[in-house]
Design a protein around this motif. Structure first.
Motif, PDB file in Angstrom:
ATOM      1  N   LEU A  41      -4.023 -76.110  24.867  1.00 39.35           N
ATOM      2  CA  LEU A  41      -4.025 -75.403  26.152  1.00 39.35           C
ATOM      3  C   LEU A  41      -4.740 -74.062  26.056  1.00 39.35           C
ATOM      4  O   LEU A  41      -5.508 -73.693  26.947  1.00 39.35           O
ATOM      5  CB  LEU A  41      -2.584 -75.191  26.642  1.00 39.35           C
ATOM      6  N   VAL A  42      -4.501 -73.326  24.957  1.00 40.97           N
ATOM      7  CA  VAL A  42      -5.110 -72.001  24.809  1.00 40.97           C
ATOM      8  C   VAL A  42      -6.626 -72.120  24.678  1.00 40.97           C
ATOM      9  O   VAL A  42      -7.381 -71.418  25.357  1.00 40.97           O
ATOM     10  CB  VAL A  42      -4.502 -71.257  23.597  1.00 40.97           C
ATOM     11  N   SER A  43      -7.084 -73.049  23.833  1.00 49.06           N
ATOM     12  CA  SER A  43      -8.525 -73.189  23.633  1.00 49.06           C
ATOM     13  C   SER A  43      -9.209 -73.773  24.866  1.00 49.06           C
ATOM     14  O   SER A  43     -10.340 -73.415  25.185  1.00 49.06           O
ATOM     15  CB  SER A  43      -8.809 -74.057  22.403  1.00 49.06           C
ATOM     16  N   MET A  44      -8.517 -74.670  25.589  1.00 50.40           N
ATOM     17  CA  MET A  44      -9.084 -75.232  26.806  1.00 50.40           C
ATOM     18  C   MET A  44      -9.251 -74.161  27.879  1.00 50.40           C
ATOM     19  O   MET A  44     -10.264 -74.129  28.588  1.00 50.40           O
ATOM     20  CB  MET A  44      -8.195 -76.365  27.334  1.00 50.40           C
ATOM     21  N   ALA A  89     -12.222 -72.074  26.918  1.00 55.62           N
ATOM     22  CA  ALA A  89     -13.463 -72.811  27.171  1.00 55.62           C
ATOM     23  C   ALA A  89     -13.795 -72.822  28.659  1.00 55.62           C
ATOM     24  O   ALA A  89     -14.963 -72.672  29.050  1.00 55.62           O
ATOM     25  CB  ALA A  89     -13.334 -74.230  26.641  1.00 55.62           C
ATOM     26  N   LYS A  90     -12.779 -72.990  29.507  1.00 56.54           N
ATOM     27  CA  LYS A  90     -13.027 -72.999  30.954  1.00 56.54           C
ATOM     28  C   LYS A  90     -13.531 -71.644  31.445  1.00 56.54           C
ATOM     29  O   LYS A  90     -14.420 -71.573  32.287  1.00 56.54           O
ATOM     30  CB  LYS A  90     -11.750 -73.388  31.711  1.00 56.54           C
ATOM     31  N   ILE A  91     -12.948 -70.554  30.903  1.00 56.21           N
ATOM     32  CA  ILE A  91     -13.405 -69.214  31.287  1.00 56.21           C
ATOM     33  C   ILE A  91     -14.847 -69.005  30.838  1.00 56.21           C
ATOM     34  O   ILE A  91     -15.681 -68.477  31.581  1.00 56.21           O
ATOM     35  CB  ILE A  91     -12.469 -68.137  30.694  1.00 56.21           C
ATOM     36  N   GLN A  92     -15.172 -69.456  29.609  1.00 62.14           N
ATOM     37  CA  GLN A  92     -16.542 -69.295  29.113  1.00 62.14           C
ATOM     38  C   GLN A  92     -17.519 -70.132  29.927  1.00 62.14           C
ATOM     39  O   GLN A  92     -18.613 -69.685  30.254  1.00 62.14           O
ATOM     40  CB  GLN A  92     -16.604 -69.684  27.631  1.00 62.14           C
ATOM     41  N   ILE A 148     -18.739 -64.383  29.357  1.00 70.93           N
ATOM     42  CA  ILE A 148     -17.476 -64.065  28.685  1.00 70.93           C
ATOM     43  C   ILE A 148     -17.379 -65.021  27.507  1.00 70.93           C
ATOM     44  O   ILE A 148     -17.357 -66.239  27.694  1.00 70.93           O
ATOM     45  CB  ILE A 148     -16.278 -64.235  29.641  1.00 70.93           C
ATOM     46  N   TYR A 149     -17.366 -64.472  26.299  1.00 78.48           N
ATOM     47  CA  TYR A 149     -17.447 -65.286  25.094  1.00 78.48           C
ATOM     48  C   TYR A 149     -16.228 -65.074  24.202  1.00 78.48           C
ATOM     49  O   TYR A 149     -15.665 -63.978  24.160  1.00 78.48           O
ATOM     50  CB  TYR A 149     -18.717 -64.941  24.300  1.00 78.48           C
ATOM     51  N   VAL A 150     -15.846 -66.121  23.445  1.00 81.61           N
ATOM     52  CA  VAL A 150     -14.764 -66.012  22.463  1.00 81.61           C
ATOM     53  C   VAL A 150     -15.267 -65.190  21.281  1.00 81.61           C
ATOM     54  O   VAL A 150     -16.284 -65.522  20.669  1.00 81.61           O
ATOM     55  CB  VAL A 150     -14.297 -67.407  22.000  1.00 81.61           C
ATOM     56  N   SER A 151     -14.564 -64.100  20.983  1.00 79.78           N
ATOM     57  CA  SER A 151     -14.992 -63.230  19.877  1.00 79.78           C
ATOM     58  C   SER A 151     -14.128 -63.434  18.632  1.00 79.78           C
ATOM     59  O   SER A 151     -14.589 -63.220  17.518  1.00 79.78           O
ATOM     60  CB  SER A 151     -14.929 -61.760  20.299  1.00 79.78           C
ATOM     61  N   ALA A 152     -12.866 -63.863  18.806  1.00 84.41           N
ATOM     62  CA  ALA A 152     -11.986 -64.103  17.656  1.00 84.41           C
ATOM     63  C   ALA A 152     -10.956 -65.143  18.073  1.00 84.41           C
ATOM     64  O   ALA A 152     -10.536 -65.187  19.221  1.00 84.41           O
ATOM     65  CB  ALA A 152     -11.305 -62.818  17.209  1.00 84.41           C
ATOM     66  N   LYS A 153     -10.557 -65.975  17.113  1.00 93.75           N
ATOM     67  CA  LYS A 153      -9.545 -66.986  17.399  1.00 93.75           C
ATOM     68  C   LYS A 153      -8.783 -67.315  16.129  1.00 93.75           C
ATOM     69  O   LYS A 153      -9.290 -67.138  15.023  1.00 93.75           O
ATOM     70  CB  LYS A 153     -10.171 -68.247  17.989  1.00 93.75           C
ATOM     71  N   MET A 205     -11.432 -62.773  23.937  1.00 93.19           N
ATOM     72  CA  MET A 205     -12.700 -62.997  24.630  1.00 93.19           C
ATOM     73  C   MET A 205     -13.264 -61.646  25.074  1.00 93.19           C
ATOM     74  O   MET A 205     -12.526 -60.794  25.580  1.00 93.19           O
ATOM     75  CB  MET A 205     -12.500 -63.908  25.842  1.00 93.19           C
ATOM     76  N   ARG A 206     -14.588 -61.466  24.877  1.00 86.76           N
ATOM     77  CA  ARG A 206     -15.255 -60.218  25.271  1.00 86.76           C
ATOM     78  C   ARG A 206     -16.214 -60.491  26.412  1.00 86.76           C
ATOM     79  O   ARG A 206     -16.811 -61.558  26.503  1.00 86.76           O
ATOM     80  CB  ARG A 206     -16.045 -59.642  24.100  1.00 86.76           C
ATOM     81  N   PHE A 207     -16.372 -59.496  27.299  1.00 87.87           N
ATOM     82  CA  PHE A 207     -17.326 -59.580  28.400  1.00 87.87           C
ATOM     83  C   PHE A 207     -18.661 -59.027  27.909  1.00 87.87           C
ATOM     84  O   PHE A 207     -18.710 -57.957  27.316  1.00 87.87           O
ATOM     85  CB  PHE A 207     -16.889 -58.760  29.613  1.00 87.87           C
ATOM     86  N   VAL A 208     -19.731 -59.768  28.170  1.00 86.56           N
ATOM     87  CA  VAL A 208     -21.077 -59.329  27.795  1.00 86.56           C
ATOM     88  C   VAL A 208     -21.886 -59.223  29.075  1.00 86.56           C
ATOM     89  O   VAL A 208     -21.982 -60.193  29.832  1.00 86.56           O
ATOM     90  CB  VAL A 208     -21.742 -60.326  26.822  1.00 86.56           C
TER      91      VAL A 208
END
Length: 187
Positions: free
Chosen positions: A149-152, A155-158, A175-180, A90-93
């Motif tokens: 659990l990891v994706s949840m 998602a909660k952080i985003q 804060i967005y998911v950049s790679a998974k 996840m990256r901070f924008v």
């Protein structure tokens, strides 16, 4: 219209043990053990030989047929989780106010989002590992065996950094998911 029999098979990788008892599937591998309950879906889950799982569904309508593929995907993700694990980056924008993210105990705290004083908190569940990337600026990594659990957690952080009452085309902070995906294998 009902389909008489729908069948799909899932390959079990080497080094992974699977046990099934009344639609409760337990998968054990080098990274740990995952258990999942499929009792809410009426279907047969059987082990065929040592390297395959078979999912059967008799006399199903269209919506029940979709569940066969879903169960197979869950089983494949469990096998991947106990062999390789899953990693979400996840990256901070931000445009002006730098987002400050820290870990205290098993809680991620997000501060200074859009310059607000409010502290946003997200609980990290058991089995998810949080790492602040050292070589890349403003990036965190979430990893674990259970993709749910990891994706949840990602998602909660985003969702904690959702912007309300402003123009979303202009305010792109968050804060967005950049790679998974699965954790890359080291050569």
């Amino acid at each position: 219209m009902k389909t008489v029999l729908a069948t799909r098979t899932v390959d079990i990788p080497e080094g992974v043990e699977v046990s099934i008892k009344s639609r409760v599937v337990t998968i054990t591998g080098p990274r740990g053990t995952l258990t999942r309950n499929f009792k809410h879906m009426n279907m047969d889950i059987q082990k065929v030989g040592t390297s395959k799982l078979r999912v059967d569904l008799w006399f199903a309508n269209r919506k029940q047929l979709a569940c066969v593929r879903t169960v197979c995907s869950h089983l494949e993700n469990m096998c991947t989780g106990v062999t390789r694990g899953f990693l979400y980056k996840m990256r901070f924008v931000y445009s002006h106010f730098p987002i400050n993210v820290s870990l205290s105990g098993n809680t991620v705290e997000i501060r200074n989002f859009l310059g607000e004083k409010r502290v946003r908190r997200v609980q990290i569940p058991e089995g998810v590992e949080y790492v602040r990337t050292a070589d890349v600026k403003d990036q965190i990594e979430l990893s674990g065996n259970d993709i749910c659990l990891v994706s949840m957690t990602a998602a909660k952080i985003q969702q904690m950094t959702n912007i309300r009452h402003k123009d979303l085309r202009k305010f792109l902070d968050g804060i967005y998911v950049s790679a998974k995906g699965p954790i890359p294998e080291e050569e």
